[in-house]
Write an enzyme that holds these catalytic residues in place. Structure first.
Site, PDB file in Angstrom:
ATOM      1  CG  HIS A  40      -1.927   0.987   1.356  1.00 18.11           C
ATOM      2  ND1 HIS A  40      -1.684   2.293   1.730  1.00 18.11           N
ATOM      3  CD2 HIS A  40      -3.265   0.924   1.124  1.00 18.11           C
ATOM      4  CE1 HIS A  40      -2.818   2.968   1.731  1.00 18.11           C
ATOM      5  NE2 HIS A  40      -3.795   2.160   1.366  1.00 18.11           N
ATOM      6  CG  ASP A  86       0.737  -2.373   6.297  1.00 18.87           C
ATOM      7  OD1 ASP A  86      -0.229  -2.562   7.061  1.00 18.87           O
ATOM      8  OD2 ASP A  86       0.668  -1.662   5.275  1.00 18.87           O
ATOM      9  CD  GLN A  98      -6.628  -4.626   4.216  1.00 18.24           C
ATOM     10  OE1 GLN A  98      -7.563  -5.338   4.586  1.00 18.24           O
ATOM     11  NE2 GLN A  98      -6.812  -3.378   3.838  1.00 18.24           N
ATOM     12  CE  LYS A 102      -7.068  -0.334   6.373  1.00 17.83           C
ATOM     13  NZ  LYS A 102      -7.805   0.135   5.203  1.00 17.83           N
ATOM     14  CB  CYS A 149      -3.610   3.078  -1.801  1.00 18.60           C
ATOM     15  SG  CYS A 149      -4.752   4.415  -1.539  1.00 18.60           S
TER      16      CYS A 149
HETATM   17  N1  7TS Z   1      -1.584  -0.699   4.698  1.00 16.41           N
HETATM   18  C1  7TS Z   1      -2.467  -1.526   4.121  1.00 16.41           C
HETATM   19  C2  7TS Z   1      -2.057  -2.915   3.764  1.00 16.41           C
HETATM   20  C3  7TS Z   1      -3.762  -1.066   3.880  1.00 16.41           C
HETATM   21  O1  7TS Z   1      -4.645  -1.894   3.311  1.00 16.41           O
HETATM   22  C4  7TS Z   1      -4.131   0.251   4.223  1.00 16.41           C
HETATM   23  C5  7TS Z   1      -5.480   0.813   3.921  1.00 16.41           C
HETATM   24  C6  7TS Z   1      -3.167   1.049   4.873  1.00 16.41           C
HETATM   25  C7  7TS Z   1      -1.907   0.541   5.079  1.00 16.41           C
HETATM   26  C8  7TS Z   1      -3.487   2.414   5.384  1.00 16.41           C
HETATM   27  O2  7TS Z   1      -4.359   2.317   6.469  1.00 16.41           O
HETATM   28  P1  7TS Z   1      -4.935   3.613   7.188  1.00 16.41           P
HETATM   29  O3  7TS Z   1      -5.927   3.081   8.150  1.00 16.41           O
HETATM   30  O4  7TS Z   1      -3.810   4.326   7.820  1.00 16.41           O
HETATM   31  O5  7TS Z   1      -5.585   4.431   6.091  1.00 16.41           O
HETATM   32  N2  7TS Z   1      -6.131   0.196   2.852  1.00 16.41           N
HETATM   33  C9  7TS Z   1      -7.211   0.657   2.173  1.00 16.41           C
HETATM   34  C10 7TS Z   1      -7.815  -0.059   1.143  1.00 16.41           C
HETATM   35  O6  7TS Z   1      -7.444  -1.142   0.733  1.00 16.41           O
HETATM   36  N3  7TS Z   1      -8.843   0.665   0.648  1.00 16.41           N
HETATM   37  O7  7TS Z   1      -8.932   1.791   1.368  1.00 16.41           O
HETATM   38  C11 7TS Z   1      -7.920   1.805   2.306  1.00 16.41           C
END
Ligand code: 7TS
Length: 415
Positions: free
Chosen positions: A131, A208, A211, A234, A373
């Site tokens: 990401h 990370d 997910q 999430k 992303c």
């Molecule tokens: N890393 C991964 C693997 C992610 O899927 C996401 C967000 C982030 C980092 C960033 O997370 P945040 O909570 O700091 O925004 N992924 C997604 C997605 O797949 N669609 O919208 C956000």
């Protein structure tokens, strides 16, 4: 419906009844089908009620008050930290840093790591499926420090090419940053093995977990990762809160990230000394309601047997992939890794993913379209985007049937 596969009993209807939004009917008469949990999961009653009760009855600023409410709020916030500690099997409370989310946690490490560990010409490894949140901060760090960024390539199946990873590791490698689960492909990466190899050359590893935490039991001590980051929103929790786990001795080596209240021990006009962990990295009034709400999300998840919940989710994912392949001659699933969870990305003939997404939306089905992303990953597969259906423990195979019917209509109308 009670799903019974092998010896699991997982009452998906009971889970669904905790999420009022799943009862919504939109666009006049379309029952909502929510397949966008990878972007953000829905929230169960216990999380919403905990946050509401906190604001209505319990709010005060924490850590610095002598009065009842402040102490009560502090206790609840610190209790949430302990819940997170136990949830990921960390050894110490102070290894759990509250952040605003995954992005914030990665930026904290990327903004401080080079100050103690990087000299010009050192190397940092990321992968081709990250990401942007787990890529751009490292690009910035490398630009600032003169380190060189290296990339683990992705195979046609959507797996990391581990021989190439091993070949990249050497005594200049200082840090490896890798996602546990790809948000676009659903691939589960073999992070335990990757961590072992990185440690073999003296490099540290940041995982990370944005997910992975929603879908599998995480044990940071078993993985032996140095840092693990994830987001509350999430995993059925509130937005604006997340966790950075770091090994105590490694977090102690890093300088503070943000300056301000809470993170100091003593301050004079000229100079300050810094607080102990975890407060050293928690400058300013935190998202108190978010932290307490995240604790409630963990309570919610632990009501289920997490192995059974994961098996249910994987059954829905597998059912979705099988039906896509059976029903459409012109379907292309992007990401065919042996180990997957949480999401399936696909292309339907040469129909633009956006058009598929808009049509499904009119049928009440929420999917995500675009590059998710992960633009370098899209370049790797020579595509501009995909349609992605992603799952939470509340999704059902009947909802997948609705998706398949919707896709049939899309194919008829758009091809
Ligand atoms: N890393 C991964 C693997 C992610 O899927 C996401 C967000 C982030 C980092 C960033 O997370 P945040 O909570 O700091 O925004 N992924 C997604 C997605 O797949 N669609 O919208 C956000």
């Amino acid at each position: 419906m009670i799903a019974k596969t092998s010896n699991i009993t997982f009452d998906v209807e009971a889970v669904r009844s905790e999420f009022p939004v799943l009862d919504r009917v939109i666009y006049e008469n379309k029952p909502l089908v929510y397949f966008d949990s990878a972007a953000s999961s829905q929230k169960p009653r216990i999380v919403a009620n905990t946050v509401r009760d906190y604001y209505l009855n319990e709010h005060a600023n924490i850590h610095r008050g002598v009065h009842f409410l402040s102490q009560e709020a502090t206790n609840k916030y610190e209790e949430a930290r302990k819940k997170v500690r136990d949830f990921i099997n960390a050894a110490y409370d102070e290894e759990i840093i509250f952040t605003s989310g995954t992005t914030d946690g990665i930026n904290l490490i990327a903004a401080t790591f080079d100050k103690v560990h990087i000299k010009k010409g050192d190397e940092v490894i990321v992968t081709g499926m990250e990401h942007h949140s787990n890529l751009v901060p490292w690009q910035m760090m490398c630009e600032r420090s003169g380190a060189v960024l290296k990339f683990v390539p992705v195979s046609d199946e959507g797996e990391l090419i581990l021989e190439e990873y091993e070949a990249l590791l050497n005594d200049k490698t200082k840090l490896v940053a890798v996602s546990h689960v790809s948000n676009t492909l659903g691939t589960i990466n073999p992070v335990a093995e990757m961590i072992k190899s990185a440690h073999g050359v003296g490099a540290q590893v940041l995982v990370d977990g944005a997910q992975s935490v929603p879908h599998m039991k995480i044990d940071v001590r078993d993985l032996d990762c140095d840092y693990y980051v994830f987001s509350g929103h999430k995993m059925y929790g509130p937005t604006g809160v997340g966790i950075l786990y770091g090994k105590k001795e490694l977090l102690n080596e890093l300088p503070p990230y943000k300056g301000g209240g809470e993170m100091i021990k003593t301050v004079t006009l000229e100079k300050s000394t810094y607080n102990e962990l975890p407060h050293k990295f928690e400058a300013g009034t935190p998202n108190i309601a978010g932290g307490i709400g995240l604790g409630a999300a963990i309570d919610f998840m632990l009501r289920e047997d997490l192995t059974d919940a994961a098996e249910h989710e994987n059954r829905v994912l597998e059912y979705c992939e099988n039906r896509l392949q059976e029903e459409f001659s012109d379907i292309k699933i992007i990401g065919q890794a042996k180990e997957k969870t949480g999401a399936v990305s696909f292309l339907l003939g040469d129909i633009h993913p956006y058009d598929v997404g808009v049509l499904l939306d009119r049928l009440g089905i929420a999917v995500r379209t675009g590059h998710h992303c992960t633009q370098p990953l899209m370049n790797r597969f020579d595509i501009t985007g995909t349609v992605r259906a992603s799952f939470g423990m509340y999704n059902t195979t009947q909802e997948v049937d609705a998706l398949i019917e919707g896709l049939k209509r899309a194919e008829k109308m758009l091809s």
